[in-house]
Design a protein around this motif. Structure first.
Motif, short mmCIF file in Angstrom:
data_model
loop_
_atom_site.label_atom_id
_atom_site.label_comp_id
_atom_site.label_asym_id
_atom_site.label_seq_id
_atom_site.Cartn_x
_atom_site.Cartn_y
_atom_site.Cartn_z
N ALA A 283 0.91 -1.23 0.07
CA ALA A 283 -0.01 0.19 0.09
C ALA A 283 0.96 1.27 0.08
O ALA A 283 1.92 1.24 0.21
CB ALA A 283 -0.98 0.15 1.15
N GLY B 233 -6.68 -6.93 1.78
CA GLY B 233 -6.08 -5.55 1.75
C GLY B 233 -6.65 -4.69 2.67
O GLY B 233 -7.58 -4.78 3.36
N ARG C 97 -12.51 -0.73 0.60
CA ARG C 97 -10.99 -1.22 0.28
C ARG C 97 -10.65 -1.05 -1.07
O ARG C 97 -11.91 -1.12 -2.03
CB ARG C 97 -10.49 -2.62 0.68
CG ARG C 97 -11.45 -3.67 -0.03
CD ARG C 97 -11.16 -4.94 0.57
NE ARG C 97 -11.94 -5.88 -0.19
CZ ARG C 97 -12.10 -6.53 -1.34
NH1 ARG C 97 -11.02 -5.88 -2.14
NH2 ARG C 97 -12.81 -7.30 -1.91
N PRO D 30 -3.43 -0.34 -3.01
CA PRO D 30 -4.33 0.76 -2.67
C PRO D 30 -3.21 1.89 -2.22
O PRO D 30 -2.08 1.76 -1.64
CB PRO D 30 -4.56 0.29 -1.40
CG PRO D 30 -4.25 -1.25 -1.32
CD PRO D 30 -3.35 -1.67 -2.63
#
Ligand code: FAD
Length: 318
Positions: free
Chosen positions: A87, A124, A141, A147
């Motif tokens: 991320a 995630g 998400r 992300p």
């Protein structure tokens, strides 16, 4: 453990608090790898290591100061490609959101902006956001790509956690667009000595009930007794009583402090949009029917010209 990229917000090597909050959240998902750009980048490593950064990718190329956001996007993308993180976390400032959006577009990822919390999930990280003028809380998400998430200041505590904080030089080759917008000059705002509004742990705001610029020192005195930032409603700003840079709300700044004190503010939906995610809300209003009382944790029905000085005096004696 997966690595999580954290873009560092710092001024000449002095790391700002929202970045340390990001490190707290990043550690819930993986090992934080910080990306520090601009003058003083390498000197951020000490404090970042003390707050859990396993590595600091640093670059002090002059492009970061001379041009607007694109060089930083180039650098963050270079870090992304070097690390392959789980991320990417960025502070929800105007600049942070622009960098995050541009990066997400480049890497074909979904983006979540203005998160107020973040937790690990099976598929995630799951982010919490306040939406529709903070009338709803959503948890979401990113379902495509890595992300990219921007997080509002004051969304997490600063938690020391010793880690290596090893500095590595980040190699960046700037693309054609990097030098597209040159900074002509920078004029620092006159310092009030108070914390920055969007980052402050406590905000004291005044509205139309303050009844004139000459009365705002009452609000400032309460703010100073608490080490707080001063905010204002649009009515107070439009009347010329306080600068627009202090406006809280839909067309002003969005704040999320631990404590928000609204004085002489009715609680219009557009004002709430900018402060409703505050952890504790206190209102001082002489009208017991004022809508602000619907969302407060503590309400004082009274004249602010009596209540605010009493409160300030009481706090100052402690
Ligand atoms: P008022 O609504 O007039 O309320 C004043 C309050 O002070 C009253 O509740 C009164 O009881 C109380 N009061 C008066 N005297 C005293 C006293 N002596 N002691 C204690 N209490 C007293 N507003 C924002 O704030 N931020 C925004 O970003 C914003 N964006 C907007 C965007 C759009 C598109 C639109 C249409 C509006 C926007 N507004 C915004 C304006 C918003 O709708 C309200 O008009 C504004 O928030 C009202 O400000 P206020 O609460 O200070 O004033």
């Amino acid at each position: 453990m997966a690595e999580v990229l954290v873009l560092v917000d710092h001024v000449d090597g002095a790391v700002r608090k929202p970045t340390l909050e990001l490190l707290t959240l990043a550690r819930r998902i993986g090992d934080p790898v910080a990306v520090a750009l601009g003058a003083g980048a390498e000197s951020t490593a000490g404090v970042l290591g003390e707050h859990g950064a396993v590595k600091v990718l640093a670059s002090d190329a002059p492009e970061f100061a001379d041009y607007l956001v694109v060089p930083k996007v180039d650098a963050l993308q270079a870090a992304f490609e070097a690390v392959s993180p789980a991320a990417v976390l960025v502070v929800s400032s105007a600049e942070g959101k622009e960098i995050a959006a541009r990066l997400a577009l480049r890497i074909g990822s979904g983006i979540i902006t203005d998160a107020t919390d973040l937790e690990a999930g099976d598929e995630g990280p799951v982010a919490t956001q306040a939406v529709f003028a903070a009338s709803y809380t959503t948890r979401s998400r990113v379902s495509r790509g890595v992300p990219v998430i921007t997080v509002k200041p004051n969304s997490a505590p600063v938690e020391p956690a010793a880690a290596a904080g090893a500095v590595e030089t980040l190699a960046v080759s700037f693309g054609e667009g990097a030098t597209g917008t040159k900074v002509v000059s920078r004029t620092p705002r006159e310092s009030t000595g108070r914390p920055e509004l969007t980052e402050a742990a406590i905000v004291v705001s005044g509205g139309r009930g303050v009844n004139g610029a000459e009365n705002f020192p009452l609000i400032e005195a309460l703010a100073d007794s608490l080490g707080a930032a001063v905010g204002a409603s649009r009515a107070a700003v439009d009347a010329g009583w306080y600068p627009h840079t202090s406006q809280v709300g839909q067309t002003g700044k969005s704040v999320s402090p631990q404590l928000y004190i609204a004085s002489g503010i009715s609680g219009a939906i557009q004002h709430r949009a900018g402060m409703q995610t505050s952890k504790t809300i206190v209102a001082i209003n002489k009208d017991a029917e004022a809508p602000i009382f619907e969302l407060v944790d503590y309400g004082v029905v009274g004249d602010l010209f009596t209540v605010v000085p009493q409160l300030t005096e009481e706090i100052n004696t402690r």
